[in-house]
Design an enzyme around this catalytic site. Structure first.
Site, PDB file in Angstrom:
ATOM      1  CB  THR A 249      41.450  51.959  39.020  1.00  0.00           C
ATOM      2  OG1 THR A 249      42.780  51.405  39.069  1.00  0.00           O
ATOM      3  CG2 THR A 249      41.268  52.948  40.152  1.00  0.00           C
TER       4      THR A 249
ATOM      5  CG  ASP B 279      48.952  33.457  34.803  1.00  0.00           C
ATOM      6  OD1 ASP B 279      50.211  33.484  34.842  1.00  0.00           O
ATOM      7  OD2 ASP B 279      48.237  34.319  35.324  1.00  0.00           O
TER       8      ASP B 279
END
Length: 209
Positions: free
Chosen positions: A108, A200
């Protein structure tokens, strides 16, 4: 309606340049994030209520101000948010620290809670959620959801770098939450990274790949 504060202080902008630089190593990156978090905490606490007390200086009695017994909580979003906690605690050592862990569901792509540990008196505290990056806004919205679900009434969100998409997502889902940003960047790329961003944050803080 929540407000968005973008800090333009020269010291914050100077340190942010080195945080962004890909040549900055883990140790220095970690120290710089810590320092910027302290500088941002100075601004984010500007509206803390004060009360008057009487003290005695070496010269005479005097009326002076102290912070009114407002309870504060700092909530890093795991794992990168941890890099900002100590910088805030330098200024607000009495604050309690909770933690919210989220991972992205591979199907999802929505954030899922895997760990939430908060101070017991959630309803009485002013909370500052911290995460170096506000990219899509998914994690920030989920973290605010997690706090509100457990009774939090006063929440601020603080990050180093944000994309406009992330700011819009938080404002839409939680219009009562003020957002504090060291820099508002251009956009997200196709992989959900902030451009120009800093890469990151978790990997750069902890030396992982």
């Amino acid at each position: 309606m929540g407000k968005v504060y973008v800090f333009d202080h020269p010291l914050i902008q100077h340190k942010l340049t080195y945080i962004r630089d890909k040549h900055t190593g883990t140790k220095e990156f970690r120290e710089l994030v810590d320092e910027v978090a302290t500088l941002m905490a100075f601004e984010i606490t500007r509206d803390l209520p004060l009360e008057e007390v009487e003290i005695e200086t070496p010269v005479s009695k005097a009326k002076a101000k102290v912070i009114a017994g407002k309870k504060l909580g700092v909530i890093p979003i795991l794992r990168a948010g941890i890099g900002m906690v100590d910088g805030i605690l330098k200024l607000i050592p009495a604050a309690k620290v909770g933690h919210i862990g989220l991972y992205r569901d591979p199907e999802t792509l929505k954030p899922v809670e895997y760990y939430v540990k908060l101070p017991s008196d959630v309803e009485e505290r002013d909370f500052i959620i911290v995460d170096p990056m506000l990219a899509t806004g998914g994690s920030a919205v989920a973290a605010i959801d997690a706090l509100k679900k457990r009774g939090a009434k006063s929440i601020k969100f603080m990050c180093l770098i944000a994309a406009p998409e992330g700011v819009n997502a938080v404002e839409t889902a939680h219009p009562d939450v003020d957002i504090y940003i060291a820099a508002l960047d251009e956009r997200l790329n196709d992989h959900g990274y902030i451009v120009p961003g800093l890469g990151d944050a978790g990997d750069r803080l902890f030396g992982t790949k």
